[in-house]
Motif scaffolding. Structure first.
Motif, PDB file in Angstrom:
ATOM      1  N   LEU A 297       0.722  -1.107  -0.065  1.00 17.18           N
ATOM      2  CA  LEU A 297       0.015   0.043  -0.078  1.00 17.18           C
ATOM      3  C   LEU A 297       0.834   1.455   0.102  1.00 17.18           C
ATOM      4  N   MET A 298       2.010   1.246   0.677  1.00 16.59           N
ATOM      5  CA  MET A 298       2.914   2.385   0.845  1.00 16.59           C
ATOM      6  C   MET A 298       3.757   2.551  -0.441  1.00 16.59           C
ATOM      7  N   MET A 299       3.994   1.513  -0.975  1.00 19.07           N
ATOM      8  CA  MET A 299       4.728   1.598  -2.308  1.00 19.07           C
ATOM      9  C   MET A 299       3.917   2.341  -3.505  1.00 19.07           C
ATOM     10  N   ALA A 300       2.484   1.946  -3.329  1.00 18.94           N
ATOM     11  CA  ALA A 300       1.534   2.445  -4.448  1.00 18.94           C
ATOM     12  C   ALA A 300       0.852   3.827  -4.183  1.00 18.94           C
ATOM     13  N   PHE A 301       0.859   4.258  -2.978  1.00 24.63           N
ATOM     14  CA  PHE A 301       0.308   5.351  -2.461  1.00 24.63           C
ATOM     15  C   PHE A 301       0.569   6.456  -3.036  1.00 24.63           C
ATOM     16  N   ASP A 302       1.738   6.728  -3.269  1.00 28.71           N
ATOM     17  CA  ASP A 302       2.135   8.054  -3.828  1.00 28.71           C
ATOM     18  C   ASP A 302       3.074   7.767  -4.918  1.00 28.71           C
ATOM     19  N   VAL A 337       4.603  -3.083  -9.518  1.00 22.79           N
ATOM     20  CA  VAL A 337       2.968  -3.594  -9.938  1.00 22.79           C
ATOM     21  C   VAL A 337       2.515  -2.340 -10.499  1.00 22.79           C
ATOM     22  N   PRO A 338       2.580  -0.942  -9.894  1.00 24.52           N
ATOM     23  CA  PRO A 338       1.543   0.072 -10.328  1.00 24.52           C
ATOM     24  C   PRO A 338       1.523   0.342 -11.954  1.00 24.52           C
ATOM     25  N   PRO A 339       2.978   0.479 -12.446  1.00 19.54           N
ATOM     26  CA  PRO A 339       3.056   0.751 -14.020  1.00 19.54           C
ATOM     27  C   PRO A 339       2.632  -0.393 -14.556  1.00 19.54           C
ATOM     28  N   LEU A 340       3.146  -1.866 -14.019  1.00 18.28           N
ATOM     29  CA  LEU A 340       2.813  -2.855 -15.013  1.00 18.28           C
ATOM     30  C   LEU A 340       1.115  -3.136 -14.898  1.00 18.28           C
ATOM     31  N   ILE A 391      -4.183   0.542  -8.256  1.00 18.07           N
ATOM     32  CA  ILE A 391      -2.715   0.115  -8.118  1.00 18.07           C
ATOM     33  C   ILE A 391      -2.386  -0.318  -6.545  1.00 18.07           C
ATOM     34  N   MET A 392      -2.947   0.475  -5.713  1.00 19.08           N
ATOM     35  CA  MET A 392      -2.691   0.227  -4.219  1.00 19.08           C
ATOM     36  C   MET A 392      -3.280  -1.394  -3.755  1.00 19.08           C
ATOM     37  N   VAL A 393      -4.145  -1.790  -4.240  1.00 17.70           N
ATOM     38  CA  VAL A 393      -4.707  -3.110  -4.031  1.00 17.70           C
ATOM     39  C   VAL A 393      -3.904  -4.100  -4.641  1.00 17.70           C
ATOM     40  N   GLY A 394      -3.288  -3.909  -5.826  1.00 20.39           N
ATOM     41  CA  GLY A 394      -2.634  -4.843  -6.619  1.00 20.39           C
ATOM     42  C   GLY A 394      -1.186  -4.882  -5.817  1.00 20.39           C
ATOM     43  N   SER A 395      -0.663  -3.794  -5.356  1.00 19.65           N
ATOM     44  CA  SER A 395       0.695  -3.889  -5.040  1.00 19.65           C
ATOM     45  C   SER A 395       0.486  -4.534  -3.482  1.00 19.65           C
ATOM     46  N   ALA A 396      -0.483  -4.223  -2.659  1.00 17.82           N
ATOM     47  CA  ALA A 396      -0.741  -4.952  -1.540  1.00 17.82           C
ATOM     48  C   ALA A 396      -0.897  -6.391  -1.612  1.00 17.82           C
ATOM     49  N   VAL A 397      -1.648  -6.945  -2.649  1.00 18.02           N
ATOM     50  CA  VAL A 397      -1.657  -8.228  -2.906  1.00 18.02           C
ATOM     51  C   VAL A 397      -0.224  -8.899  -3.206  1.00 18.02           C
ATOM     52  N   THR A 398       0.571  -8.302  -3.936  1.00 22.27           N
ATOM     53  CA  THR A 398       2.049  -8.559  -4.321  1.00 22.27           C
ATOM     54  C   THR A 398       2.924  -8.272  -2.825  1.00 22.27           C
ATOM     55  N   GLY A 399       2.639  -7.498  -2.361  1.00 20.04           N
ATOM     56  CA  GLY A 399       3.646  -7.396  -0.988  1.00 20.04           C
ATOM     57  C   GLY A 399       3.097  -8.360  -0.052  1.00 20.04           C
ATOM     58  N   ALA A 400       2.006  -8.999   0.017  1.00 21.08           N
ATOM     59  CA  ALA A 400       1.357  -9.912   1.068  1.00 21.08           C
ATOM     60  C   ALA A 400       1.838 -11.426   0.483  1.00 21.08           C
ATOM     61  N   LEU A 401       1.700 -11.474  -0.843  1.00 18.58           N
ATOM     62  CA  LEU A 401       1.847 -12.786  -1.189  1.00 18.58           C
ATOM     63  C   LEU A 401       3.530 -13.050  -1.169  1.00 18.58           C
ATOM     64  N   SER A 402       4.245 -12.019  -1.380  1.00 20.98           N
ATOM     65  CA  SER A 402       5.974 -12.221  -1.563  1.00 20.98           C
ATOM     66  C   SER A 402       6.403 -12.517  -0.086  1.00 20.98           C
ATOM     67  N   MET A 403       5.701 -12.043   0.885  1.00 25.65           N
ATOM     68  CA  MET A 403       5.950 -12.175   2.399  1.00 25.65           C
ATOM     69  C   MET A 403       5.453 -13.808   2.790  1.00 25.65           C
ATOM     70  N   LEU A 404       4.269 -14.065   2.314  1.00 26.43           N
ATOM     71  CA  LEU A 404       3.668 -15.517   2.397  1.00 26.43           C
ATOM     72  C   LEU A 404       4.653 -16.386   2.164  1.00 26.43           C
ATOM     73  N   PHE A 405       5.194 -16.332   0.517  1.00 23.74           N
ATOM     74  CA  PHE A 405       5.803 -17.213   0.191  1.00 23.74           C
ATOM     75  C   PHE A 405       7.287 -16.993   0.525  1.00 23.74           C
ATOM     76  N   LYS A 406       7.663 -16.092   1.602  1.00 23.69           N
ATOM     77  CA  LYS A 406       9.087 -15.944   2.055  1.00 23.69           C
ATOM     78  C   LYS A 406      10.123 -15.913   1.005  1.00 23.69           C
ATOM     79  N   CYS A 407       9.788 -15.081   0.186  1.00 26.51           N
ATOM     80  CA  CYS A 407      10.635 -14.645  -0.825  1.00 26.51           C
ATOM     81  C   CYS A 407      11.685 -13.691  -0.322  1.00 26.51           C
ATOM     82  N   THR A 408      12.818 -13.746  -0.779  1.00 23.57           N
ATOM     83  CA  THR A 408      14.227 -12.892  -0.501  1.00 23.57           C
ATOM     84  C   THR A 408      14.662 -12.111  -1.581  1.00 23.57           C
TER      85      THR A 408
END
Length: 454
Positions: A297-302, A337-340, A391-408
């Motif tokens: 949400l923070m990455m996409a907000f502004d 995610v926002p521009p994509l 874009i905020m919703v899409g970025s929030a989904v991506t951030g959550a999934l990245s943490m859920l999958f324990k990506c580094t």
């Protein structure tokens, strides 16, 4: 009218040049001449000459970092952020032209309010100046560490190998300057060159004391305001004024900042820093997913503004020790995610975008895969109520999934171009899935919300 402008954003990559282009196009449409100096990541380009400044009717500073204003003394200067120039360049030009004319009482009040607002936003500008100088060190160090990991995640432990050399250049070289540079240039933004010495020494001490990034931030502001008030209250005879910048200010300010960091602030900030690090390492399950969503949400907000930069700086600080970070992985994925998502929407819902927007959508693909979130700004400026939530919703989904999958991620920038580097990304397949899912969510949500173009 002949106008001059300077544009500068914290990263010096996208906003700087987008603001310059917007000002040039607006001035041309309005029938004015304008020259824009860009202070980007490669340095100053199209530099304003003394002749340019002599002939100028007004100066526009569209900047989010501290720039040298001394060359514009006595001229009409209007200050704004780079986003103001991107969103409404014509209005900014009109402000500059109106400021050139005689001020009325109403305009005096407006000017007073603008100055009051500027003083309130000064802290952010000082912080962004420090961040803008720090980012190249972070990126260079991160990429060198990633190249080291390409030989194996533990290959750097073998002394004398290329992997060990690359890791040393990144972790012990570029990264070791990260906090001192941040502190030094925060202090520089506040107090000009005299702030550099106490700022960098304070940042170095913060690193040595274990106070880390938070300690560096505090040291930078402490050093800057220490020098600012020393300059204000210490008055030497004219015959001795030359001692102020070379002896009095650097020695006295460094002594004050150093003693405060060592004996007062170092230990408490280290405790806070250690607690935060332990908390981040202990995150799992729902807590980790929630943090990832908030980062998104923070990455996409502004899209490159202060909230976005706060999330990015937080993420970059987590890889300062040269270790892959789940936080940084979520930051970069969510920032792509926002521009994509917008680019995808211009493809699947062509009837909802103008021909110009569809062309801009092609560029958004390239900006998105390069982790340049600012590529979404033109679309958000044109239709904020539909674009920003999507874009905020899409970025929030991506951030959550990245943490859920324990990506580094071991690299603080680079977008898709760092994905092929072996060991740079942990759980690469699911990381790509997280980015794709967020892009699809944003793209389809925006397509549903947008109205058909008449």
């Amino acid at each position: 009218m002949k106008l001059l402008a300077v544009t500068s954003c914290p990263t010096g990559i996208a906003h700087t040049y987008m603001a310059a282009e917007a000002l040039q196009m607006a001035a041309k449409e309005m029938g004015h001449e304008i020259k824009v100096e860009t202070q980007g990541s490669v340095g100053a380009e199209n530099v304003l000459t003394s002749e340019d400044i002599k002939e100028a009717h007004a100066i526009i500073l569209a900047v989010d970092t501290n720039v040298d204003k001394s060359r514009f003394v006595g001229l009409t200067v209007v200050e704004a952020s780079v986003k103001d120039a991107i969103k409404d360049a014509k209005s900014l030009i009109n402000r500059a032209l109106e400021a050139k004319s005689k001020l009325t009482l109403t305009e005096e009040v407006a000017k007073s309010k603008a100055e009051e607002k500027e003083s309130r936003t000064g802290v952010y500008k000082h912080l962004m100046t420090g961040v803008s100088f720090m980012i190249p060190f972070v990126v260079a160090g991160g990429l060198l560490i990633a190249f080291s990991f390409a030989f194996g995640i533990k290959a750097f432990e073998q002394e004398g190998t290329l992997a060990a050399a690359l890791f040393k250049m990144g972790a012990q070289g570029a990264f070791s300057f990260m906090v001192p540079i941040l502190s030094g240039y925060i202090a520089y933004s506040i107090a000009d060159r005299p702030g550099l010495v106490p700022g960098m020494v304070g940042g170095f001490l913060a690193g040595n004391l274990g106070a880390g990034f938070l300690g560096g931030l505090l040291a930078g502001f402490l050093a800057g305001y220490t020098v600012y008030y020393l300059k204000k209250y210490i008055k030497l005879p004219k015959s001795m004024e030359g001692l102020m910048p070379v002896l009095v200010l650097p020695v006295l300010s460094t002594l004050i900042v150093g003693l405060i960091m060592i004996y007062i602030l170092g230990s408490p900030i280290k405790a806070i820093n250690d607690g935060l690090t332990s908390w981040l390492k202990g995150l799992s399950g729902t807590n980790a997913v929630l943090l990832g969503a908030i980062i998104g949400l923070m990455m996409a907000f502004d899209m490159g503004g202060p909230v976005n930069k706060a999330a990015y700086t937080f993420g970059a600080a987590t890889i300062a020790a040269g270790q892959p970070s789940t936080i940084m992985a979520a930051v970069m994925a969510a920032g792509m995610v926002p521009p994509l998502g917008i680019a995808l929407a211009t493809v699947i819902a062509k009837n909802k975008f103008t021909p110009q927007e569809r062309e801009a959508g092609k560029a958004a693909w390239a900006l998105g895969i390069s982790f340049i979130t600012e590529g979404a700004i033109p679309f958000a400026a044109a239709d904020p109520l539909r674009v920003i939530p999507s874009i905020m919703v899409g970025s929030a989904v991506t951030g959550a999934l990245s943490m859920l999958f324990k990506c580094t991620l071991a690299v603080p920038h680079g977008g898709i171009f760092v994905l092929p580097i072996p060991n740079a990304v942990g759980n690469l397949a699911m990381y790509v899935v997280a980015i794709i899912v967020g892009t699809v969510v944003s793209g389809f949500m925006l397509s549903a919300l947008k109205k058909n173009v008449e």
